[in-house]
Design a protein around this motif. Structure first.
Motif, PDB file in Angstrom:
ATOM      1  N   HIS A 135       0.838  -1.207   0.000  1.00  0.00           N
ATOM      2  CA  HIS A 135       0.000   0.000   0.000  1.00  0.00           C
ATOM      3  C   HIS A 135       0.876   1.262   0.000  1.00  0.00           C
ATOM      4  O   HIS A 135       1.848   1.339   0.763  1.00  0.00           O
TER       5      HIS A 135
ATOM      6  N   CYS B  91     -11.095   6.182  -1.937  1.00  0.00           N
ATOM      7  CA  CYS B  91     -10.015   5.789  -1.024  1.00  0.00           C
ATOM      8  C   CYS B  91      -9.721   6.970  -0.106  1.00  0.00           C
ATOM      9  O   CYS B  91      -9.441   8.080  -0.569  1.00  0.00           O
TER      10      CYS B  91
ATOM     11  N   HIS C 173      -6.702   9.176  -0.795  1.00  0.00           N
ATOM     12  CA  HIS C 173      -6.431   9.747  -2.124  1.00  0.00           C
ATOM     13  C   HIS C 173      -5.951  11.191  -2.087  1.00  0.00           C
ATOM     14  O   HIS C 173      -5.228  11.637  -2.970  1.00  0.00           O
TER      15      HIS C 173
ATOM     16  N   CYS D  10      -2.186  10.655  -1.603  1.00  0.00           N
ATOM     17  CA  CYS D  10      -1.487   9.564  -2.276  1.00  0.00           C
ATOM     18  C   CYS D  10      -0.769  10.065  -3.526  1.00  0.00           C
ATOM     19  O   CYS D  10      -1.404  10.652  -4.408  1.00  0.00           O
TER      20      CYS D  10
ATOM     21  N   CYS E  39      -9.754   6.499  -7.684  1.00  0.00           N
ATOM     22  CA  CYS E  39      -9.494   6.553  -6.245  1.00  0.00           C
ATOM     23  C   CYS E  39     -10.367   7.593  -5.544  1.00  0.00           C
ATOM     24  O   CYS E  39     -10.631   7.500  -4.357  1.00  0.00           O
TER      25      CYS E  39
ATOM     26  N   CYS F 196      -6.134  -1.283  -2.034  1.00  0.00           N
ATOM     27  CA  CYS F 196      -5.657  -0.261  -2.975  1.00  0.00           C
ATOM     28  C   CYS F 196      -6.020  -0.712  -4.377  1.00  0.00           C
ATOM     29  O   CYS F 196      -5.751  -1.859  -4.748  1.00  0.00           O
ATOM     30  N   HIS F 197      -6.605   0.202  -5.178  1.00  0.00           N
ATOM     31  CA  HIS F 197      -7.018  -0.143  -6.542  1.00  0.00           C
ATOM     32  C   HIS F 197      -5.856  -0.567  -7.429  1.00  0.00           C
ATOM     33  O   HIS F 197      -6.027  -1.341  -8.363  1.00  0.00           O
ATOM     34  N   LEU F 198      -4.656  -0.033  -7.164  1.00  0.00           N
ATOM     35  CA  LEU F 198      -3.548  -0.244  -8.101  1.00  0.00           C
ATOM     36  C   LEU F 198      -2.705  -1.479  -7.795  1.00  0.00           C
ATOM     37  O   LEU F 198      -1.773  -1.793  -8.527  1.00  0.00           O
TER      38      LEU F 198
HETATM   39 FE1  SF4 Z   1      -5.773   4.794  -2.475  1.00  0.00          FE
HETATM   40 FE2  SF4 Z   1      -4.328   3.081  -3.894  1.00  0.00          FE
HETATM   41 FE3  SF4 Z   1      -5.660   5.000  -5.094  1.00  0.00          FE
HETATM   42 FE4  SF4 Z   1      -3.523   5.608  -3.666  1.00  0.00          FE
HETATM   43  S1  SF4 Z   1      -3.581   4.395  -5.520  1.00  0.00           S
HETATM   44  S2  SF4 Z   1      -5.465   6.684  -3.632  1.00  0.00           S
HETATM   45  S3  SF4 Z   1      -3.732   4.128  -2.021  1.00  0.00           S
HETATM   46  S4  SF4 Z   1      -6.546   3.313  -3.971  1.00  0.00           S
END
Ligand code: SF4
Length: 322
Positions: A230, A270, A273, A276, A283, A302-304
């Protein structure tokens, strides 16, 4: 058997959503570190577990027993299973009582037998300290008294809430080592709450990372320190000091910028976000589900991050896949 099971824990204080859906388990005899910035809700989780607070939602089970909504009286038989050590020993020890009375108090409340002198010896204090008053002791000694008090009832779970962060840096390591030794010798499970990731590296079996009332990543310690998935965990690790001075000089901490957003009106999608470094459009609107990404129980929200654990690493300047 698990010493602790927390399921979808929610704790709101009016409009403040301090804890918003935390699920956590601690196996008998193991140590889980709950880490995050101050204001992330981690101390509130600790207070719900020892039922200093009654949760708004979810369940707390101690050694299999649901204690979430028990009354004071109903809680009594469960009290011996769990103890807490607070951050500030000066504030948590009654100055009107002698050290001996403070350490022995849980035994009186639970009508159990125990030995105060042994409890003091176990934390490295001489039994004569029992006659003294807490204000005659140093900060480190007072925290040893708190630990002796917490352990005299032989709990199966200890919640240690930032147990060293109010102490002089010079005594922090000694108190941390003491806790680690006691845990190993006595075999209690421990929820170790801290804002300092480096403090848990040698103590915890598992690490759970909390951000704004929710867990964003959890898993075995070596996994979290070795391949954190993360972006928030990666940023926390990049800022934690390392013992090697050369490595320390070469580090580039990831700057997260703005302070933690308010828990009254947490960001949509998220919650991380707004800070991030690798956030994408999705996000801002879609809440990332917590997913298991390894056979060792490593979980991340986390989406990524892909199903195999690959994803961004905000510690590299490009923020590309590991
Ligand atoms: Fe959240 Fe991951 Fe998006 Fe960053 S990349 S805002 S940690 S979901």
């Amino acid at each position: 058997m698990n010493a602790l099971e927390v399921e979808d824990l929610v704790m709101h204080f009016g409009p403040v959503r301090a804890v918003d859906g935390v699920t956590l388990r601690i196996r008998e005899g193991s140590v889980v570190a709950l880490v995050g910035e101050s204001g992330s809700g981690k101390s509130t989780v600790g207070r719900c577990i020892v039922r200093l607070l009654e949760p708004t939602g979810g369940t707390v089970r101690l050694a299999g027993a649901d204690i979430t909504h028990l009354s004071r009286r109903q809680l009594r038989p469960h009290r011996r299973y769990v103890s807490i050590v607070f951050q500030d020993p000066a504030g948590s020890l009654d100055p009107r009582l002698s050290v001996g009375d403070i350490v022995g108090e849980p035994l009186r409340l639970m009508r159990r037998k125990g030995n105060v002198a042994d409890a003091l010896r176990r934390v490295g204090l001489r039994p004569e300290v029992a006659q003294r008053s807490p204000h005659e002791l140093s900060g480190g000694q007072r925290q040893r008294v708190s630990i002796a008090r917490a352990l005299i009832s032989e709990p199966r779970l200890l919640v240690a809430d930032e147990p060293t962060s109010a102490l002089d840096v010079s005594v922090q390591a000694a108190v941390l080592n003491l806790l680690a030794d006691l845990q190993r010798d006595l075999g209690f499970a421990c929820l170790f709450i801290t804002h300092d990731l480096s403090a848990v590296e040698y103590l915890a079996d598992e690490v759970a990372v909390m951000y704004l009332g929710q867990l964003v990543e959890q898993g075995p310690r070596a996994r979290i320190f070795g391949t954190p998935a993360h972006p928030y965990t990666q940023a926390l690790l990049s800022a934690a000091p390392v013992p090697d001075p050369v490595a320390q000089r070469q580090r580039k901490p990831v700057l997260l910028g703005d302070d933690l957003p308010s828990a009254i009106d947490p960001p949509d999608g998220c919650r991380f976000h707004t800070r991030c470094p690798v956030a994408v459009d999705r996000c801002r609107t879609v809440v990332p589900e917590s997913r298991v990404i390894g056979s060792d129980g490593h979980q991340v929200a986390c989406h990524l991050v892909e199903a195999d654990g690959s994803g961004p690493d905000v510690r590299t300047s490009e923020g590309v896949a590991r």
